[in-house]
Design a protein around this motif. Structure first.
Motif, mmCIF file in Angstrom:
data_model
loop_
_atom_site.group_PDB
_atom_site.id
_atom_site.type_symbol
_atom_site.label_atom_id
_atom_site.label_comp_id
_atom_site.label_asym_id
_atom_site.label_seq_id
_atom_site.Cartn_x
_atom_site.Cartn_y
_atom_site.Cartn_z
ATOM 1 N N ASN A 1 0.821 -1.214 0.000
ATOM 2 C CA ASN A 1 0.000 0.000 0.000
ATOM 3 C C ASN A 1 0.853 1.262 0.000
ATOM 4 O O ASN A 1 0.534 2.235 -0.676
ATOM 5 C CB ASN A 1 -0.928 0.020 1.216
ATOM 6 C CG ASN A 1 -2.025 -1.009 1.108
ATOM 7 O OD1 ASN A 1 -1.896 -1.982 0.372
ATOM 8 N ND2 ASN A 1 -3.093 -0.804 1.839
ATOM 9 N N LEU A 2 1.924 1.247 0.796
ATOM 10 C CA LEU A 2 2.718 2.468 0.885
ATOM 11 C C LEU A 2 3.495 2.696 -0.407
ATOM 12 O O LEU A 2 3.742 3.842 -0.794
ATOM 13 C CB LEU A 2 3.623 2.409 2.120
ATOM 14 C CG LEU A 2 2.817 2.383 3.438
ATOM 15 C CD1 LEU A 2 3.711 2.056 4.626
ATOM 16 C CD2 LEU A 2 2.083 3.697 3.681
ATOM 17 N N SER A 3 3.841 1.620 -1.130
ATOM 18 C CA SER A 3 4.473 1.798 -2.445
ATOM 19 C C SER A 3 3.458 2.336 -3.460
ATOM 20 O O SER A 3 3.794 3.159 -4.311
ATOM 21 C CB SER A 3 5.069 0.490 -2.952
ATOM 22 O OG SER A 3 6.071 0.028 -2.073
ATOM 23 N N TRP A 4 2.214 1.854 -3.394
ATOM 24 C CA TRP A 4 1.164 2.423 -4.246
ATOM 25 C C TRP A 4 1.005 3.908 -3.948
ATOM 26 O O TRP A 4 0.827 4.723 -4.845
ATOM 27 C CB TRP A 4 -0.167 1.691 -4.048
ATOM 28 C CG TRP A 4 -0.290 0.451 -4.886
ATOM 29 C CD1 TRP A 4 0.116 -0.801 -4.557
ATOM 30 C CD2 TRP A 4 -0.852 0.345 -6.216
ATOM 31 N NE1 TRP A 4 -0.158 -1.677 -5.591
ATOM 32 C CE2 TRP A 4 -0.750 -1.001 -6.612
ATOM 33 C CE3 TRP A 4 -1.432 1.268 -7.095
ATOM 34 C CZ2 TRP A 4 -1.201 -1.459 -7.851
ATOM 35 C CZ3 TRP A 4 -1.887 0.821 -8.338
ATOM 36 C CH2 TRP A 4 -1.768 -0.533 -8.704
ATOM 37 N N GLN A 5 1.081 4.260 -2.674
ATOM 38 C CA GLN A 5 0.949 5.680 -2.309
ATOM 39 C C GLN A 5 2.153 6.489 -2.805
ATOM 40 O O GLN A 5 2.022 7.665 -3.138
ATOM 41 C CB GLN A 5 0.820 5.830 -0.781
ATOM 42 C CG GLN A 5 -0.412 5.158 -0.225
ATOM 43 C CD GLN A 5 -1.015 5.937 0.935
ATOM 44 O OE1 GLN A 5 -1.100 7.157 0.893
ATOM 45 N NE2 GLN A 5 -1.452 5.231 1.966
ATOM 46 N N TRP A 6 3.287 5.841 -2.875
ATOM 47 C CA TRP A 6 4.482 6.504 -3.397
ATOM 48 C C TRP A 6 4.291 6.797 -4.889
ATOM 49 O O TRP A 6 4.602 7.882 -5.376
ATOM 50 C CB TRP A 6 5.702 5.596 -3.164
ATOM 51 C CG TRP A 6 6.997 6.205 -3.574
ATOM 52 C CD1 TRP A 6 7.771 7.069 -2.840
ATOM 53 C CD2 TRP A 6 7.672 6.003 -4.824
ATOM 54 N NE1 TRP A 6 8.876 7.418 -3.568
ATOM 55 C CE2 TRP A 6 8.851 6.781 -4.778
ATOM 56 C CE3 TRP A 6 7.405 5.253 -5.967
ATOM 57 C CZ2 TRP A 6 9.748 6.825 -5.838
ATOM 58 C CZ3 TRP A 6 8.307 5.289 -7.016
ATOM 59 C CH2 TRP A 6 9.467 6.065 -6.953
ATOM 60 N N VAL A 7 3.733 5.843 -5.622
ATOM 61 C CA VAL A 7 3.449 6.039 -7.047
ATOM 62 C C VAL A 7 2.377 7.119 -7.221
ATOM 63 O O VAL A 7 2.485 8.025 -8.048
ATOM 64 C CB VAL A 7 2.987 4.710 -7.703
ATOM 65 C CG1 VAL A 7 2.399 4.962 -9.090
ATOM 66 C CG2 VAL A 7 4.149 3.727 -7.787
ATOM 67 N N ALA A 8 1.326 7.036 -6.402
ATOM 68 C CA ALA A 8 0.185 7.948 -6.545
ATOM 69 C C ALA A 8 0.532 9.384 -6.144
ATOM 70 O O ALA A 8 -0.100 10.317 -6.608
ATOM 71 C CB ALA A 8 -0.988 7.441 -5.709
#
Lengths: 271, 144
Positions: free
Chosen positions: A208-215
């Motif tokens: 999730n935190l990597s998705w948030q990094w992308v987003a």
């Protein structure tokens, strides 16, 4: 106490048949099994082949010398300290293992943030920096991405590999995530749930935190890419013969691409 | 010594995990969490975890985790449950439920960064400025 499940199997096929029977809900959705095997023996075989110098030099390429240890680290089959120690033992100077240990650091970092914020990992850590309001993003994963029928050879291959093997190279994850969030404008949570279902290393924190990094809700700017970047790191394997090579949404001048994705943002500083 | 069982969970499936190592003779249990299975865990992940479990000396059951661990402890006359640490809030919630009737002992795996070092978690770069030099040190023999 419930009746114990079986522990003794003739072979992998026997185990798989039993698991399909014991977990019919999961089997009904998708009965695929990964070629990647669980267990510490399998993890230690990979660990014995660790090459931190080649890892550092080639890890960004899809066929680079990545470790494949993430499913085992995620489930604590081996620990970060053990992998770090193996990396240090495999090099002459500690600095030669620096890149690999830095990547281990990302897992340690996400775990620490998870301990601090718990289920907050499902909410935007910060406002998005894309210029788009949160309401501009769709809640559901588009079917063509989930089924791998977008016609984009790269995206469809990543979707297929995710569902068939439960594993994707780090860059395939980043590209697939950026495509969903920035090109298709889908909420990162939809992609995160999809990854967590399939990835053998699916960990709520790292994922999730990597998705948030992308987003861009846990970074200072959105992560995005272009065709040159993808074509180079994939050795051109997808672009050759891609049915949509003529209208590739990733192709073209970077400044133009950036304006199309983030029209509300000021032009990107040149790189 | 207090009669003890080990609870093995999906965040620590090592045969040499801290709880199994501290209590090598204790009966151990793993519970397939019905709540987690309902949240769409793919068969791929189930098979992978199952293969990890087959290398561990554990009884494998399915149900509600805290209830099954408590029942397993009761069946073995144990008053203490030992387990390996996890950062997940679900793990903390299960430990709280177990603590209503059992002594819960949570054991930490060998640390990547020495414990008790204060770290700035606002961004990875800040964290790594402090943690990076420590992470490049091998695990001291006492902690391995």
């Amino acid at each position: 106490m419930s009746a114990p499940l079986r522990r003794s199997f003739a072979d992998r096929a026997d185990l798989v048949a039993y698991v399909r029977e014991q977990f019919p809900e999961a089997a009904a959705r998708d009965a695929t099994v990964s070629p990647i095997r669980g267990g510490q023996r399998a993890a230690r075989e990979r660990l014995a082949r660790l090459n931190p110098v080649r890892y550092a030099a080639t890890r960004n390429a899809l066929d680079g010398a990545v470790t494949g240890l993430s499913p085992y680290l995620r489930h604590g089959v081996i620990g970060l300290a053990e992998v770090r120690d193996a990396a240090l033992a495999a090099v002459r100077r500690a600095a030669d293992a620096g890149k690999l240990i830095n990547e281990l650091g990302w897992r340690d970092y996400w775990q620490r943030v998870y301990r601090q914020i718990g289920r907050g990992i499902w909410r935007d850590r910060e406002p998005l920096k894309t210029g788009w309001p949160a309401s501009a993003y769709a809640a559901a994963l588009p079917d063509d991405v989930a089924q791998g029928t977008t016609g984009l050879a790269c995206i469809d291959a990543f979707s297929q590999q995710l569902r068939d093997t439960g594993y994707l190279h780090n860059h395939a994850r980043l590209w697939l995530a950026a495509y969903l969030v920035h090109w298709r404008r889908v909420r990162w949570q939809a992609g995160a749930r999809w990854f967590l279902e399939h990835l053998l290393d699916g960990d709520p924190a790292s994922n999730n935190l990597s998705w948030q990094w992308v987003a861009s809700s846990f970074s200072s700017k959105p992560y995005w890419f272009d065709r040159d970047n993808l074509e180079r790191l994939s050795g051109g394997r997808f672009c050759r013969g891609c049915p949509r090579a003529g209208d590739c949404p990733f192709a073209g001048d970077r400044a133009v691409l950036y304006r199309r994705l983030f029209p509300q943002l000021p032009p990107e500083a040149p790189r | 010594m207090t009669p003890t069982v080990v609870w093995v969970h999906g965040d620590c499936l090592a045969p040499d995990g801290p709880a199994l190592r501290a209590f090598p003779a204790a009966p151990a249990v793993f519970v397939w969490d019905d709540a987690l299975l309902r949240r769409r865990l793919s068969l791929k992940r189930i098979v992978f975890i199952y293969e990890c479990l087959l290398e561990l000396p554990v009884t494998i059951v399915r149900g509600s985790v805290a209830a099954e661990v408590a029942a397993f402890a009761a069946a073995h006359g144990a008053r203490r449950v030992a387990t390996s640490d996890s950062v997940s809030p679900g793990f903390a919630a299960i430990c709280r439920r177990l603590a209503a009737t059992l002594t819960v002992e949570v054991l930490a795996p060998p640390p990547f960064i020495p414990p008790d070092v204060p770290l700035d978690l606002r961004r990875f770069s800040r964290y790594w400025q402090q943690a990076g030099p420590l992470a490049l040190q091998p695990t001291p023999p006492d902690d391995a």
